[in-house]
Design an enzyme around this catalytic site. Sequence first.
Site, PDB file in Angstrom:
ATOM      1  N   HIS A   1      39.445  39.175  38.283  1.00 32.26           N
ATOM      2  CA  HIS A   1      39.391  38.147  37.243  1.00 32.26           C
ATOM      3  C   HIS A   1      38.293  37.113  37.487  1.00 32.26           C
ATOM      4  O   HIS A   1      37.652  36.660  36.551  1.00 32.26           O
ATOM      5  CB  HIS A   1      40.758  37.460  37.165  1.00 32.26           C
ATOM      6  CG  HIS A   1      40.925  36.550  35.998  1.00 32.26           C
ATOM      7  ND1 HIS A   1      40.757  36.957  34.683  1.00 32.26           N
ATOM      8  CD2 HIS A   1      41.252  35.236  35.934  1.00 32.26           C
ATOM      9  CE1 HIS A   1      40.983  35.949  33.873  1.00 32.26           C
ATOM     10  NE2 HIS A   1      41.278  34.881  34.603  1.00 32.26           N
TER      11      HIS A   1
ATOM     12  N   ASP B   1      40.130  43.521  36.623  1.00 36.26           N
ATOM     13  CA  ASP B   1      40.887  42.329  36.249  1.00 36.26           C
ATOM     14  C   ASP B   1      42.278  42.739  35.772  1.00 36.26           C
ATOM     15  O   ASP B   1      42.417  43.482  34.812  1.00 36.26           O
ATOM     16  CB  ASP B   1      40.146  41.583  35.140  1.00 36.26           C
ATOM     17  CG  ASP B   1      40.777  40.247  34.797  1.00 36.26           C
ATOM     18  OD1 ASP B   1      41.857  39.938  35.322  1.00 36.26           O
ATOM     19  OD2 ASP B   1      40.165  39.509  33.996  1.00 36.26           O
TER      20      ASP B   1
ATOM     21  N   SER C   1      38.499  32.963  31.343  1.00 39.30           N
ATOM     22  CA  SER C   1      39.954  33.029  31.295  1.00 39.30           C
ATOM     23  C   SER C   1      40.455  32.189  30.116  1.00 39.30           C
ATOM     24  O   SER C   1      40.074  32.455  28.975  1.00 39.30           O
ATOM     25  CB  SER C   1      40.541  32.557  32.627  1.00 39.30           C
ATOM     26  OG  SER C   1      41.905  32.866  32.708  1.00 39.30           O
TER      27      SER C   1
END
Length: 895
Positions: free
Chosen positions: A867, A835, A744
Amino acid sequence: MEVVKCGACAGAGSGSGGRGGIGIGGACVGRNLVRAYSPRRLSGPGPASAPALGVSSSSSSSSSPSRSCRRLFSEARPLLSRRAFSRTLCRKRVVSAMDQSSEKSAASGTTATTEVTGAKEAELLQAFCGIPSIDKAWTSSSRRGSGGVDVVVAMSSVNLQANAKRTFISTVYIPDPSGNAEDYHWSPFPFELGGALLIVPSPSGTKLLIVRKADPIAKEGPAAIKLEIWGPGQLLKELFVAPSVHGSLYADGWFEGVSWSNDEESIAYVAEEPSAPLPVYGQSLFATGQSSSRSEAESDASSWKGQGEWMEDWGESYTGKRRPMLFVASINSGCVQRVEGIPKDISVGQVVWAPAPPPGEPAQQLIFVGWPSYATNFSTARKLGMKYCYNRPCALYAIEAPSESRVVAQAAVHPVKLTGEVSSAVIPRFSPDGTQLVFLSAKAAVDSGAHCATNSLNAIDWPTDGVVSANLPMREVVPVVMNPREDGFPGLYVSNIIAQPWLSDGSTLLFTSAWRSMQVILAVNIESGAITRITPHDTIASWSLLGVQDDVVLAVSSSPTSPPCLKLGNNLSSSTNTGSGKKWDWSNINIPSLKFPSKVETALATMTYEVLQVPLERAEPTNSESGGPKPSIEVIYVSPRIFHSKQPQGAKKSDVPPLIVVLHGGPHSVSQTTYSRPLVFLSALGFSLLHVNYRGSTGFGEEALQSLRGNVGRQDVDDVLLAVEHVISEGLAERQRIGVLGGSHGGFLTSHLIGQAPDAFVTGVLRNPVCNLSSMIGVTDIPDWCYVETFGKDALSAYSDAPSISDLSMFYKASPIAHLSKVKVPTLFLLGAQDRRVPASNGLQYVQALRARGLEVKVIIFPEDMHAIDRPQSEFESFLNIGTWFKRFLLNSGA
């Protein structure tokens, strides 16, 4: 046992209770399974027809596999069915097709490989997967004798074959918590809770709610959810809730709310609103004049259901989930009723019962958190992603609970907004005497736009007569800490409060909070505001609160080198001022049957970790309100070998393990000294780990956190490079054997680092990384994140759902892709196809650009993952590939 099948009917309840429960999922792939599906057996590029985005071609899914495929299937026959094998083979072909960089790598002089896994590494990771984690625990006064405590412990382990989490329950009886710490008695065996979505004990501990998906075969007619109410030694009642009443319960830890009434006769909870009927097309659309005697099967054969209008949801992890609404189940009548009067643009969560009013006074109230559909701090008409986003405005509301005695003609019920002057209010809890309603506020996040920031703790004086209004007295108990003193209280960073968090004095509240790079248990006196850290000061391990019984505290402790263990805390002070000056005695509650595999014991025995301070004198100035950077940042250094923090002069580089720099996401999150199964696996492979808590991390005060807004890709990059130089100068790392790993925002930072500092790292691994903000802005569920981290203080006014060319240019300049031309190292990408936070297309764009430059890139796409990429098999495959990737590039480099 009484069984009730519930439709839409009225229910009754009164009293008070608290939210608390545990989400339940469903340990291991054998060595032969790993070997059978090793990509070594599928070496070479995939078929030309294999698509590149994780979707198998028709040839891949054919029921007639090739000769080599049939041979592989034959070898795997004892382990998986033909269908399961076909799915696995299709997936491996896609991965192989995504790794067609071998030809270009050969042309550019780099070395490519299709080798991903090794049996020894897989076996080691498997062993770590077998170690259970401690998820929740509940305490209650024991009925076996006065002063004793009964503890129910919920643990979980990985079930790789089922691709699920196996959750099981154990109980322990502690006769005298303040006496002999060794005098406790575990139940002989744990028992598994298969198929349970939530388990929530009543406040007294005499009843237990288990929420399950209903079995459509067991009962006549459809049912979405089954509520089981258990009492001592028996099942008291089953409530089957029809889909016409509501959909699935929210058990996500965010909207999730389950609360027992004080008399334990009613349960309030949050569930999806019922689904709207879909349009029907085909014969039934125009054959209205035909006989109504046509069978349902005939109608189905000539008709079909359409899709209906698209319904906007709350983004990542809520795909397809309908609006959360409030319901009350009456245990006596077995009826479930929706709480009426809540506006349609309010999503409900975190419900608790208010104290029962005096006889003859107004009806029983429910307190809940309400989120408006449209964020008022950003100029948008859309729902912004909710999960992990504390910057969404919300408020506490009170509303009358459903009652069977309510008169039909009575005026409509409307919720009362209790926190009108506060932009955020979450996790409400009533004091034991019912006079105080305390709650956390993420006002700093809402007002700044940062997705997570420092909390404040607030209290509302609750009326003793039960008459609720919007003007109840409110005060701030613990304010936001801007710039803490060194080693001083850094502020509140709390994600949850257990259902019954109070000590015996009724005014001291306990909860878990981040404290720089650690997690600690804090005690707050809500009358004086005094704050005490009750966990030991002589340890840098992390602690988390599980349960409180009078002045006995149950906790779990872990570290980067130690799996979770239970702790029992006793208050040794005789003072009644429990919010200040308390002394606590902690002891272990060992689980006698818990044994680790020898290879795990051996690996853990040689590991060590420490928290290091990294001076920031060389860091560039920031937009910090005090005019300069903090004096230092913290890093957590984990080593597979026991040695002092500074290596001796002249140490051979072979004596220093290769280093993996591990970067947390957020960016307003934090790496803590907690146990992580996949990361301890990397240490066991022979790598040192460096977790960098760059400025912007939570747990270090609000000023440092806010300094990163508008400085991403610069300030965080500088902090990481400074931390790397620090450990090199301390002899803890060798310059030519350093890799970097992040997901991320950590992936954003990883791709920035390999572009801005192309000679600092040997390789990079990126999990669902942010690579190009200008292309992410239009497809992510959190476009506000792009504005906040790029524009800083101007983000709230600059935000737009239709970014200008100027905005897109700013996003591009802040993105790693702007430095792509300088990247020179091989990279591994792990992407979740589902995601919605950072869609896989963002990483794939960066991948194709790297490949166009002839760089070696390996990509694995997980078709069903979001995610986090945290489904058990996906996490296993991810970190097995990460470990072997780093072994290839770090263990053999710099020699």
